[in-house]
Structure formats: structure tokens, C-alpha cells
Design a protein around this motif. Structure first.
Motif, PDB file in Angstrom:
ATOM      1  N   THR A  60       0.833  -1.212   0.000  1.00 23.76           N
ATOM      2  CA  THR A  60       0.000   0.000   0.000  1.00 23.76           C
ATOM      3  C   THR A  60       0.858   1.249   0.000  1.00 23.76           C
ATOM      4  N   ASP A  61       1.886   1.281   0.826  1.00 22.16           N
ATOM      5  CA  ASP A  61       2.735   2.472   0.964  1.00 22.16           C
ATOM      6  C   ASP A  61       3.639   2.682  -0.256  1.00 22.16           C
ATOM      7  N   ALA A  62       3.691   1.735  -1.172  1.00 24.90           N
ATOM      8  CA  ALA A  62       4.524   1.878  -2.366  1.00 24.90           C
ATOM      9  C   ALA A  62       3.896   2.820  -3.392  1.00 24.90           C
ATOM     10  N   PRO A 101       1.823   6.312  -4.545  1.00 24.08           N
ATOM     11  CA  PRO A 101       1.457   7.673  -4.148  1.00 24.08           C
ATOM     12  C   PRO A 101      -0.064   7.844  -4.210  1.00 24.08           C
ATOM     13  N   GLY A 102      -0.560   8.854  -3.574  1.00 25.07           N
ATOM     14  CA  GLY A 102      -1.988   9.147  -3.654  1.00 25.07           C
ATOM     15  C   GLY A 102      -2.807   8.388  -2.652  1.00 25.07           C
ATOM     16  N   SER A 103      -2.508   8.589  -1.375  1.00 20.49           N
ATOM     17  CA  SER A 103      -3.252   7.879  -0.333  1.00 20.49           C
ATOM     18  C   SER A 103      -4.730   8.262  -0.337  1.00 20.49           C
ATOM     19  N   SER A 104      -5.091   9.307  -1.088  1.00 15.78           N
ATOM     20  CA  SER A 104      -6.498   9.696  -1.154  1.00 15.78           C
ATOM     21  C   SER A 104      -7.301   8.760  -2.050  1.00 15.78           C
ATOM     22  N   THR A 105      -6.630   7.970  -2.903  1.00 18.42           N
ATOM     23  CA  THR A 105      -7.353   7.061  -3.798  1.00 18.42           C
ATOM     24  C   THR A 105      -7.177   5.596  -3.426  1.00 18.42           C
ATOM     25  N   LEU A 106      -6.009   5.200  -2.932  1.00 23.91           N
ATOM     26  CA  LEU A 106      -5.730   3.797  -2.630  1.00 23.91           C
ATOM     27  C   LEU A 106      -5.922   3.523  -1.146  1.00 23.91           C
ATOM     28  N   LYS A 107      -6.744   2.540  -0.847  1.00 23.82           N
ATOM     29  CA  LYS A 107      -6.984   2.144   0.542  1.00 23.82           C
ATOM     30  C   LYS A 107      -6.091   0.975   0.950  1.00 23.82           C
ATOM     31  N   LEU A 108      -5.929  -0.029   0.047  1.00 21.89           N
ATOM     32  CA  LEU A 108      -5.182  -1.233   0.397  1.00 21.89           C
ATOM     33  C   LEU A 108      -4.629  -1.899  -0.855  1.00 21.89           C
ATOM     34  N   ALA A 109      -3.380  -2.331  -0.794  1.00 23.95           N
ATOM     35  CA  ALA A 109      -2.755  -3.118  -1.873  1.00 23.95           C
ATOM     36  C   ALA A 109      -1.909  -4.201  -1.220  1.00 23.95           C
ATOM     37  N   ARG A 110      -2.449  -5.416  -1.208  1.00 24.94           N
ATOM     38  CA  ARG A 110      -1.729  -6.561  -0.642  1.00 24.94           C
ATOM     39  C   ARG A 110      -1.725  -7.695  -1.652  1.00 24.94           C
ATOM     40  N   ARG A 111      -0.648  -8.477  -1.617  1.00 26.95           N
ATOM     41  CA  ARG A 111      -0.527  -9.625  -2.520  1.00 26.95           C
ATOM     42  C   ARG A 111      -0.109 -10.836  -1.694  1.00 26.95           C
ATOM     43  N   HIS A 112      -0.802 -11.953  -1.921  1.00 26.39           N
ATOM     44  CA  HIS A 112      -0.521 -13.211  -1.237  1.00 26.39           C
ATOM     45  C   HIS A 112      -0.030 -14.230  -2.267  1.00 26.39           C
ATOM     46  N   PHE A 113       1.027 -14.959  -1.914  1.00 27.67           N
ATOM     47  CA  PHE A 113       1.577 -16.015  -2.761  1.00 27.67           C
ATOM     48  C   PHE A 113       1.475 -17.343  -2.019  1.00 27.67           C
ATOM     49  N   ILE A 114       0.971 -18.362  -2.689  1.00 31.06           N
ATOM     50  CA  ILE A 114       0.966 -19.719  -2.152  1.00 31.06           C
ATOM     51  C   ILE A 114       1.610 -20.600  -3.214  1.00 31.06           C
ATOM     52  N   PHE A 115       2.643 -21.343  -2.824  1.00 34.31           N
ATOM     53  CA  PHE A 115       3.390 -22.151  -3.781  1.00 34.31           C
ATOM     54  C   PHE A 115       3.569 -23.567  -3.242  1.00 34.31           C
ATOM     55  N   ARG A 116       3.327 -24.543  -4.115  1.00 32.15           N
ATOM     56  CA  ARG A 116       3.605 -25.944  -3.795  1.00 32.15           C
ATOM     57  C   ARG A 116       3.924 -26.668  -5.089  1.00 32.15           C
ATOM     58  N   ASP A 117       5.017 -27.419  -5.080  1.00 29.26           N
ATOM     59  CA  ASP A 117       5.481 -28.140  -6.265  1.00 29.26           C
ATOM     60  C   ASP A 117       5.648 -27.157  -7.423  1.00 29.26           C
ATOM     61  N   GLU A 118       4.839 -27.252  -8.450  1.00 26.70           N
ATOM     62  CA  GLU A 118       4.964 -26.345  -9.593  1.00 26.70           C
ATOM     63  C   GLU A 118       3.835 -25.327  -9.655  1.00 26.70           C
ATOM     64  N   VAL A 119       2.977 -25.317  -8.651  1.00 27.06           N
ATOM     65  CA  VAL A 119       1.788 -24.466  -8.687  1.00 27.06           C
ATOM     66  C   VAL A 119       2.018 -23.205  -7.854  1.00 27.06           C
ATOM     67  N   LEU A 120       1.788 -22.045  -8.467  1.00 30.51           N
ATOM     68  CA  LEU A 120       1.864 -20.759  -7.785  1.00 30.51           C
ATOM     69  C   LEU A 120       0.491 -20.107  -7.868  1.00 30.51           C
ATOM     70  N   VAL A 121      -0.094 -19.802  -6.708  1.00 30.88           N
ATOM     71  CA  VAL A 121      -1.376 -19.108  -6.634  1.00 30.88           C
ATOM     72  C   VAL A 121      -1.102 -17.711  -6.100  1.00 30.88           C
ATOM     73  N   ILE A 122      -1.661 -16.704  -6.768  1.00 31.63           N
ATOM     74  CA  ILE A 122      -1.497 -15.316  -6.341  1.00 31.63           C
ATOM     75  C   ILE A 122      -2.881 -14.737  -6.094  1.00 31.63           C
ATOM     76  N   ALA A 123      -3.078 -14.177  -4.912  1.00 32.08           N
ATOM     77  CA  ALA A 123      -4.348 -13.539  -4.572  1.00 32.08           C
ATOM     78  C   ALA A 123      -4.054 -12.090  -4.194  1.00 32.08           C
ATOM     79  N   ASP A 124      -4.710 -11.171  -4.875  1.00 27.59           N
ATOM     80  CA  ASP A 124      -4.519  -9.745  -4.597  1.00 27.59           C
ATOM     81  C   ASP A 124      -5.696  -9.194  -3.803  1.00 27.59           C
ATOM     82  N   GLU A 125      -5.385  -8.398  -2.785  1.00 33.83           N
ATOM     83  CA  GLU A 125      -6.389  -7.624  -2.048  1.00 33.83           C
ATOM     84  C   GLU A 125      -6.189  -6.181  -2.468  1.00 33.83           C
TER      85      GLU A 125
END
Length: 181
Positions: A113-115, A117-141
Motif C-alpha cells: 500500500t505504501d509503495a 502515491p496518492g493515499s487519497s485514492t488507494l486504501k489497500l494493496a496486498r498480494r498473497h503467494f501460495i506455492f507448492r510443487d509447480e503451482v503458484l497461486v497469487i491472490a490480490d487484495e
């Protein structure tokens, strides 16, 4: 685990410009001071499958660009330092929230989130990574205070074939499915 010629894995990047040492000590980088190789690339990642680099950064010129990395843009706007040759960044603290490995899987969570500019427009930016074997799952908030669209960036040197649910990326003899939900 050791890296072998046919290994699979991912690399996630999220942290303060200037490095963790500055953040750990509670210091700020003085205004006008370069933070060396400070790219606007928080929450970005690389992905390797069977020894092939499937998802990689794009080639880019001297100006640092969020669009050159596998991360998120806010409409056409990038992170702090976007489109600046040698960005001077200070007092912004994106962070890796969590990283753990357990029973063959890896989880990582980034708060970028802090990366942006413009805190007046962006409330939250998070990224989650889950990896096992050859599978990568990415979930963005991703949340904004108003009407804002997000651009999810993905770069590869492989061949891309679009499908109804995403794409198939082929690098040599390795093919990886990319699904959007």
C-alpha cells in the motif's frame, strides 16, 4: 531443499526502498539521497517451472517503470519513483507481512500500500503467494476509496496463447497455465 536444473520456485519482492537495515533501525533516507537500485517494483515476482524462467521482468530503459515489473498499477499510475531515472525515495515502507514454509508449501504476504502515491485514492494493496510443487497461486487484495481500476502486470519471454480463463505460457518444452478468477 537445493536448487536443481529442473527445479520450480518463485521470488517475491516487497520491502522498503533503501533496504531493511534502514527500516529495522527506524531511520529515514535523507531527502536528496539515492537509495541505489530503487525500482518501483514492490509486490512483484518471478516464477520458475522445471528450470525455466516463466514469469520475468520486462526489458526497460534507464527510467524506472512500474510497468516493467509483475506487479499492480493504479490505472496508468505506478509506484513511487515510476518513470524517474534515479528515483530518490524515502519515508515509504512497503513490507513483507509474512513468509512461512510448511510441509512442502510456501506462503508469503506483501503489503505494498505504501509503495503507491496518492493515499487519497488507494486504501489497500496486498498480494498473497501460495506455492507448492509447480503451482503458484497469487491472490490480490486491492481496495480504493473511489472509482479506480487496477492493472495486473505479467511479463514473460515465452509464447503466450490466450484461453477463455487466462493463458498458457510456453518456454521451451515447459508450458504453464495462467488462470484469472
Amino acid at each position: 531443499n537445493r536448487w536443481a536444473v529442473d527445479s520450480s520456485g518463485f521470488i517475491a519482492k516487497c520491502g522498503p526502498w533503501g533496504g531493511h537495515k534502514i527500516a529495522e533501525q527506524g531511520l529515514t533516507v535523507p531527502e536528496g539521497t539515492s537509495t541505489s537500485h530503487a525500482d518501483p517494483d514492490n509486490m512483484s515476482f518471478f516464477y520458475y517451472c522445471r528450470g525455466k524462467e516463466i514469469i520475468s521482468d520486462a526489458d526497460y530503459e534507464m527510467r524506472k517503470s512500474t510497468a516493467s515489473h509483475n506487479t499492480i498499477m493504479l490505472e496508468e499510475h505506478g509506484q513511487h519513483g515510476h518513470c524517474i531515472m534515479w528515483p530518490e525515495l524515502w519515508n515509504y515502507w512497503p513490507s513483507m507481512l509474512e513468509m512461512r514454509r510448511d510441509a512442502g508449501w510456501t506462503y508469503a504476504a506483501c503489503d505494498g500500500t505504501d509503495a503507491y502515491p496518492g493515499s487519497s485514492t488507494l486504501k489497500l494493496a496486498r498480494r498473497h503467494f501460495i506455492f507448492r510443487d509447480e503451482v503458484l497461486v497469487i491472490a490480490d487484495e486491492l481496495e480504493s476509496f473511489g472509482h479506480l481500476y487496477f492493472r495486473n502486470l505479467l511479463h514473460t519471454y515465452g509464447r503466450v496463447r490466450l484461453t477463455e480463463t487466462g493463458a498458457v505460457i510456453t518456454c521451451g518444452k515447459v508450458a504453464a497455465a495462467w488462470r484469472l478468477q
